[in-house]
Design a protein around this motif. Structure first.
Motif, PDB file in Angstrom:
ATOM      1  N   GLY A  94      48.222 -11.339  90.558  1.00 34.96           N
ATOM      2  CA  GLY A  94      49.418 -10.557  90.850  1.00 34.96           C
ATOM      3  C   GLY A  94      50.698 -11.235  90.412  1.00 34.96           C
ATOM      4  N   VAL A  95      50.796 -12.536  90.622  1.00 33.99           N
ATOM      5  CA  VAL A  95      52.006 -13.272  90.232  1.00 33.99           C
ATOM      6  C   VAL A  95      52.195 -13.186  88.721  1.00 33.99           C
ATOM      7  CG1 VAL A  95      53.038 -15.577  90.073  1.00 33.99           C
ATOM      8  CG2 VAL A  95      51.976 -14.826  92.198  1.00 33.99           C
ATOM      9  N   ARG A  97      51.282 -10.792  86.775  1.00 39.91           N
ATOM     10  CA  ARG A  97      51.741  -9.437  86.452  1.00 39.91           C
ATOM     11  C   ARG A  97      53.220  -9.256  86.801  1.00 39.91           C
ATOM     12  NH1 ARG A  97      46.376  -8.383  87.849  1.00 39.91           N
ATOM     13  NH2 ARG A  97      46.811  -7.928  90.012  1.00 39.91           N
ATOM     14  N   VAL A  98      53.657  -9.828  87.908  1.00 38.07           N
ATOM     15  CA  VAL A  98      55.072  -9.729  88.292  1.00 38.07           C
ATOM     16  C   VAL A  98      55.935 -10.468  87.282  1.00 38.07           C
ATOM     17  CG1 VAL A  98      56.790 -10.412  90.015  1.00 38.07           C
ATOM     18  CG2 VAL A  98      54.636  -9.372  90.739  1.00 38.07           C
ATOM     19  N   VAL A 102      58.842  -8.831  84.932  1.00 40.19           N
ATOM     20  CA  VAL A 102      60.233  -9.294  84.977  1.00 40.19           C
ATOM     21  C   VAL A 102      60.689  -9.734  83.590  1.00 40.19           C
ATOM     22  CG1 VAL A 102      61.754 -11.120  85.850  1.00 40.19           C
ATOM     23  CG2 VAL A 102      60.195  -9.921  87.413  1.00 40.19           C
TER      24      VAL A 102
END
Length: 105
Positions: A94-95, A97-98, A102
């Motif tokens: 998930g990190v 993908r974030v 960004v």
């Protein structure tokens, strides 16, 4: 904690944010709801096949946990299916993908 969870065949816990850590490690769970805000997570994880919801704490919690453990011990294929389902719920990326989202915006 990750090492202990990773070594377990089955985890007993609450359906809070740690549920997704367990799923990232592919660990099936028996879930004990300790707060109303956990009801949605509990239902979603059970529907995904990653967990069995034992319910809320009460006088018979130990009996319900023991019964669920016995059921899974007698059905290793079910436990294996739960393991696979848990691994699908959260891949741990998930990190990444974030950060990608960004940086690409």
């Amino acid at each position: 904690m990750a090492a202990l969870t990773g070594a377990a065949d089955l985890v007993i816990g609450a359906p809070g944010s740690a549920s997704y850590e367990r799923c990232c490690l592919g660990r099936p769970a028996l879930l004990l709801v300790v707060a109303d805000n956990q009801l949605h997570n509990a239902a979603a994880l059970q529907e995904a096949g990653a967990a069995i919801v034992i319910g809320q704490f009460s006088h018979d919690t130990a009996d319900r946990v023991a019964s669920a453990v016995r059921t899974l011990a007698e059905n290793p294929a079910k436990l294996h299916d739960m393991h696979l389902a848990a691994a699908v719920v959260c891949d741990g990326k998930g990190v990444d993908r974030v950060v990608e989202a960004v940086l690409s915006s």
